[in-house]
Scaffold this motif. Structure first.
Motif, PDB file in Angstrom:
ATOM      1  N   GLY A 157       0.842  -1.200   0.000  1.00  0.00           N
ATOM      2  CA  GLY A 157       0.000   0.000   0.000  1.00  0.00           C
ATOM      3  C   GLY A 157       0.867   1.235   0.000  1.00  0.00           C
ATOM      4  N   PHE A 158       0.625   2.150  -0.937  1.00  0.00           N
ATOM      5  CA  PHE A 158       1.474   3.333  -1.058  1.00  0.00           C
ATOM      6  C   PHE A 158       0.623   4.598  -1.195  1.00  0.00           C
ATOM      7  N   GLY A 159       1.184   5.720  -0.726  1.00  0.00           N
ATOM      8  CA  GLY A 159       0.553   7.006  -0.944  1.00  0.00           C
ATOM      9  C   GLY A 159       0.650   7.419  -2.403  1.00  0.00           C
ATOM     10  N   GLN A 160      -0.245   8.327  -2.809  1.00  0.00           N
ATOM     11  CA  GLN A 160      -0.255   8.760  -4.205  1.00  0.00           C
ATOM     12  C   GLN A 160       1.071   9.377  -4.612  1.00  0.00           C
ATOM     13  N   ASP A 161       1.706  10.080  -3.686  1.00  0.00           N
ATOM     14  CA  ASP A 161       2.973  10.740  -3.989  1.00  0.00           C
ATOM     15  C   ASP A 161       4.041   9.711  -4.355  1.00  0.00           C
ATOM     16  N   PHE A 162       4.117   8.630  -3.578  1.00  0.00           N
ATOM     17  CA  PHE A 162       5.138   7.601  -3.821  1.00  0.00           C
ATOM     18  C   PHE A 162       4.892   6.895  -5.156  1.00  0.00           C
ATOM     19  N   VAL A 163       3.641   6.690  -5.503  1.00  0.00           N
ATOM     20  CA  VAL A 163       3.315   6.028  -6.764  1.00  0.00           C
ATOM     21  C   VAL A 163       3.693   6.899  -7.952  1.00  0.00           C
ATOM     22  N   ALA A 164       3.532   8.215  -7.820  1.00  0.00           N
ATOM     23  CA  ALA A 164       3.708   9.116  -8.966  1.00  0.00           C
ATOM     24  C   ALA A 164       5.137   9.610  -9.146  1.00  0.00           C
ATOM     25  N   ARG A 165       5.934   9.638  -8.087  1.00  0.00           N
ATOM     26  CA  ARG A 165       7.250  10.268  -8.158  1.00  0.00           C
ATOM     27  C   ARG A 165       8.239   9.450  -8.979  1.00  0.00           C
ATOM     28  N   PRO A 166       9.215  10.104  -9.625  1.00  0.00           N
ATOM     29  CA  PRO A 166      10.216   9.370 -10.393  1.00  0.00           C
ATOM     30  C   PRO A 166      11.109   8.486  -9.523  1.00  0.00           C
ATOM     31  N   ASP A 167      11.251   8.845  -8.234  1.00  0.00           N
ATOM     32  CA  ASP A 167      12.053   8.025  -7.325  1.00  0.00           C
ATOM     33  C   ASP A 167      11.171   7.107  -6.485  1.00  0.00           C
ATOM     34  N   GLY A 168       9.913   6.952  -6.917  1.00  0.00           N
ATOM     35  CA  GLY A 168       8.956   6.191  -6.144  1.00  0.00           C
ATOM     36  C   GLY A 168       8.829   4.748  -6.564  1.00  0.00           C
ATOM     37  N   TYR A 169       7.592   4.263  -6.631  1.00  0.00           N
ATOM     38  CA  TYR A 169       7.326   2.839  -6.752  1.00  0.00           C
ATOM     39  C   TYR A 169       7.958   2.185  -7.979  1.00  0.00           C
ATOM     40  N   ALA A 170       7.836   2.806  -9.138  1.00  0.00           N
ATOM     41  CA  ALA A 170       8.301   2.156 -10.371  1.00  0.00           C
ATOM     42  C   ALA A 170       9.791   1.816 -10.292  1.00  0.00           C
ATOM     43  N   GLY A 171      10.620   2.812  -9.954  1.00  0.00           N
ATOM     44  CA  GLY A 171      12.054   2.559  -9.863  1.00  0.00           C
ATOM     45  C   GLY A 171      12.423   1.717  -8.662  1.00  0.00           C
ATOM     46  N   PHE A 172      11.718   1.919  -7.553  1.00  0.00           N
ATOM     47  CA  PHE A 172      12.002   1.174  -6.325  1.00  0.00           C
ATOM     48  C   PHE A 172      11.768  -0.325  -6.513  1.00  0.00           C
ATOM     49  N   SER A 173      10.611  -0.682  -7.084  1.00  0.00           N
ATOM     50  CA  SER A 173      10.310  -2.102  -7.268  1.00  0.00           C
ATOM     51  C   SER A 173      11.279  -2.749  -8.255  1.00  0.00           C
ATOM     52  N   LYS A 174      11.713  -1.983  -9.258  1.00  0.00           N
ATOM     53  CA  LYS A 174      12.669  -2.513 -10.228  1.00  0.00           C
ATOM     54  C   LYS A 174      14.048  -2.710  -9.590  1.00  0.00           C
ATOM     55  N   ALA A 175      14.471  -1.743  -8.767  1.00  0.00           N
ATOM     56  CA  ALA A 175      15.797  -1.816  -8.138  1.00  0.00           C
ATOM     57  C   ALA A 175      15.924  -3.033  -7.231  1.00  0.00           C
ATOM     58  N   TYR A 176      14.827  -3.413  -6.574  1.00  0.00           N
ATOM     59  CA  TYR A 176      14.864  -4.537  -5.645  1.00  0.00           C
ATOM     60  C   TYR A 176      14.196  -5.794  -6.194  1.00  0.00           C
ATOM     61  N   GLY A 177      13.679  -5.735  -7.418  1.00  0.00           N
ATOM     62  CA  GLY A 177      13.026  -6.897  -8.006  1.00  0.00           C
ATOM     63  C   GLY A 177      11.792  -7.336  -7.232  1.00  0.00           C
ATOM     64  N   LEU A 178      11.007  -6.375  -6.770  1.00  0.00           N
ATOM     65  CA  LEU A 178       9.848  -6.684  -5.923  1.00  0.00           C
ATOM     66  C   LEU A 178       8.633  -7.065  -6.756  1.00  0.00           C
ATOM     67  N   GLN A 179       7.886  -8.048  -6.274  1.00  0.00           N
ATOM     68  CA  GLN A 179       6.599  -8.423  -6.843  1.00  0.00           C
ATOM     69  C   GLN A 179       5.602  -8.543  -5.700  1.00  0.00           C
ATOM     70  N   PHE A 180       4.355  -8.149  -5.972  1.00  0.00           N
ATOM     71  CA  PHE A 180       3.325  -8.199  -4.939  1.00  0.00           C
ATOM     72  C   PHE A 180       2.095  -8.922  -5.474  1.00  0.00           C
ATOM     73  N   VAL A 181       1.180  -9.220  -4.568  1.00  0.00           N
ATOM     74  CA  VAL A 181      -0.097  -9.801  -4.964  1.00  0.00           C
ATOM     75  C   VAL A 181      -0.947  -8.688  -5.571  1.00  0.00           C
ATOM     76  N   GLY A 182      -1.052  -8.646  -6.867  1.00  0.00           N
ATOM     77  CA  GLY A 182      -1.806  -7.592  -7.527  1.00  0.00           C
ATOM     78  C   GLY A 182      -1.082  -6.263  -7.493  1.00  0.00           C
ATOM     79  N   ALA A 183      -1.735  -5.244  -8.020  1.00  0.00           N
ATOM     80  CA  ALA A 183      -1.169  -3.893  -8.017  1.00  0.00           C
ATOM     81  C   ALA A 183      -1.214  -3.327  -6.600  1.00  0.00           C
ATOM     82  N   PRO A 184      -0.242  -2.493  -6.224  1.00  0.00           N
ATOM     83  CA  PRO A 184      -0.270  -1.880  -4.892  1.00  0.00           C
ATOM     84  C   PRO A 184      -1.552  -1.075  -4.687  1.00  0.00           C
ATOM     85  N   ARG A 185      -2.046  -1.095  -3.470  1.00  0.00           N
ATOM     86  CA  ARG A 185      -3.236  -0.298  -3.132  1.00  0.00           C
ATOM     87  C   ARG A 185      -2.786   1.149  -2.909  1.00  0.00           C
ATOM     88  N   GLU A 186      -3.426   2.054  -3.614  1.00  0.00           N
ATOM     89  CA  GLU A 186      -3.040   3.468  -3.575  1.00  0.00           C
ATOM     90  C   GLU A 186      -4.024   4.238  -2.716  1.00  0.00           C
TER      91      GLU A 186
END
Length: 496
Positions: free
Chosen positions: A382-411
């Protein structure tokens, strides 16, 4: 006024309710003045229907903070009175007018278009002009439909007006934003319940107007409506203007719309007051990047920003991890591009904190984000809207650590992610490293072992022209350099 209502000071609550009514009353009056003539115009020039209604529809779908961001830089004034631009009630009212236009324009158009053509033909046969047909036949018959549109617009506006608090325009939204920051349902209810009661009262009142204006009521009904409307409108607009009156021009400190920013804004304000003797106006609860927009528009003189936010969200630079280089770039570019002075950091770095429940971290032996990566395929994030939208947020973070979750993160709103994690609705969130709820909810911050997140040093930013006019402010802010650590900030946030 002494005493409390819904756990809040009665005088403050009633004052905010008055501000809320003022915002709604002025916005609806302006929307009627614009929307009804536009609806009439569409009945005369049907080809304009699609573009006008399309534009009104688009305006209603634009997110409120995005609309504020578009309106704040504007500076529209008539006879010296600012209609649009900057933070405060004038911009909030302009946004509310745009949101209210669609039902008023549409119902005016539908109401007049639905008048029986034989009545128009009869009027013309009697020698009536187009203006006489409009005023004596079409508008009276269409009035119940037009009022129905105004009724819908009013109820929508009462609810939408709560977002006005995001640009320091007052209203009951202040309690809602405050309650979200404090994780206090009672404070949220103090803003939401009166707003709901106002919406219900407005709906009932305009429902009465619809009935009184129905053809069976005759002239007496119209007279009763006119009298009641005149009295209520006068009281609401006068009261609203008084409630929305702007404070005198002073040194103005802004803050974003979360707890830490309000604390830091107050720290800067009190320091300037005590060190310089200058009167200070607080303009807090500015959502998104509205604090920066307000600073650029001259609506505020200073606020506390974070170096990483300035570096990426404002300057549009790619993520970087060297604190000294990030701060130096921000300081240099802000001076060149915006004529803003970036002062000395306050002493703490409020970076993103990847959090899990303490019992889970202890059971699985989790210490770093990499440790958690092997478990995330079975987790919900679960992430805040800011973290989902920012360039240093979810997209790059999940890629850097190879993270996978059950479905899309709850925003969701950032303040709600802590509750969701505590209550087991999600398993991992991105909070703030200085949040007081980390210890209170027994959450564990996982170490950023791959050093993905950039630095977020808190640093006051001031307009250059203000420092030139009032050099004592620079000396006052210098006393804040390095005085607040991460542990201090967590304690302050938790105290709130």
């Amino acid at each position: 006024m002494n005493g409390t209502i819904l756990g809040q000071p009665a005088g403050e609550l009633l004052g905010l309710a008055l501000q809320h009514l003022g915002l709604v009353a002025i916005a609806i009056c302006a929307a009627i003045a614009i929307g009804v003539p536009l609806g009439i115009l569409l009945t005369r020039y049907p080809a304009l229907g699609k573009p006008v209604l399309g534009a009104a529809n688009i305006a209603q779908t634009v997110p409120s903070l995005a609309l504020f961001g578009l309106l704040i830089p504007l500076n529209v004034a008539v006879f010296g009175f600012k209609l649009v631009g900057g933070i405060g009630p004038q911009t909030a009212i302009a946004a509310l007018v745009l949101y209210a236009l669609l039902p008023i324009i549409r119902n005016t158009y539908i109401g007049i278009s639905g008048v029986d053509p034989t009545l128009r033909d009869a009027g013309r046969a009697m020698g009536m002009t187009d203006a006489e047909l409009l005023l004596q036949v079409e508008l009276p018959l269409a009035l119940p439909v037009i009022v129905a549109g105004i009724r819908v617009a009013t109820v929508i506006t009462v609810g939408t007006a709560t977002i006005a608090a995001a640009i320091d325009a007052g209203g009951l939204g202040k309690y809602i934003f405050r309650g979200l920051r404090m994780n206090d349902n009672q404070v949220i209810l103090a803003g939401a319940l009166p707003a709901a009661l106002i919406a219900i009262a407005a709906d009932l009142a305009l429902g009465w107007v619809e009935r009184e204006l129905s053809p069976g009521r005759g002239p007496a009904g119209a007279r009763r409506v006119a009298f009641a409307t005149a009295i209520c409108g006068l009281l609401l607009v006068i009261g609203g203007v008084r409630g929305l009156a702007a404070p005198p021009d002073r040194f103005v400190v802004g803050a974003k719309d979360f707890t830490e920013q309000v604390v830091l804004g107050e720290l800067v304000a009190q320091t300037v007051e005590s060190q310089t003797g200058l009167p200070v106006t607080r303009r807090f609860d500015l959502g998104g990047n509205l604090a920066h927009e307000a600073l650029m528009a001259g609506e505020i003189d200073a606020y506390v920003e974070y170096s990483g936010t300035a570096f990426m969200a404002i300057l549009k630079q790619p993520p970087a991890s060297n604190p000294a280089k990030v701060l130096e770039t921000v300081r240099s570019d802000y001076a060149k591009r915006y004529h803003l002075t970036v002062t000395e950091p306050l002493g703490f770095d409020n970076t993103f904190a990847i959090l899990v429940r303490g019992n889970v971290a202890r059971k699985l032996g989790l210490k770093t984000i990499s440790d958690a990566a092997t478990h995330t395929p079975a987790w919900t994030a679960g992430f805040g809207q800011d973290f989902v939208a920012r360039p240093d947020g979810y997209a790059g973070f999940s890629k850097a650590y190879g993270l996978q979750f059950v479905g899309a993160p709850r925003e969701m709103d950032l303040s709600l992610t802590y509750r969701a994690l505590r209550d087991g609705q999600v398993d991992l969130i991105a909070g703030n490293s200085t949040d007081g709820l980390i210890a209170q909810y027994d959450l564990v911050q996982l170490a950023d072992d791959r050093h993905y997140f950039p630095p977020y040093d808190a640093v006051p930013i001031v307009r250059e022209d203000v420092l030139k006019r009032r050099p004592a402010i620079r000396a006052a802010l210098a006393k804040l350099a390095g005085v607040v650590g991460v542990a201090d900030m967590r304690r302050l946030n938790y105290a709130v």
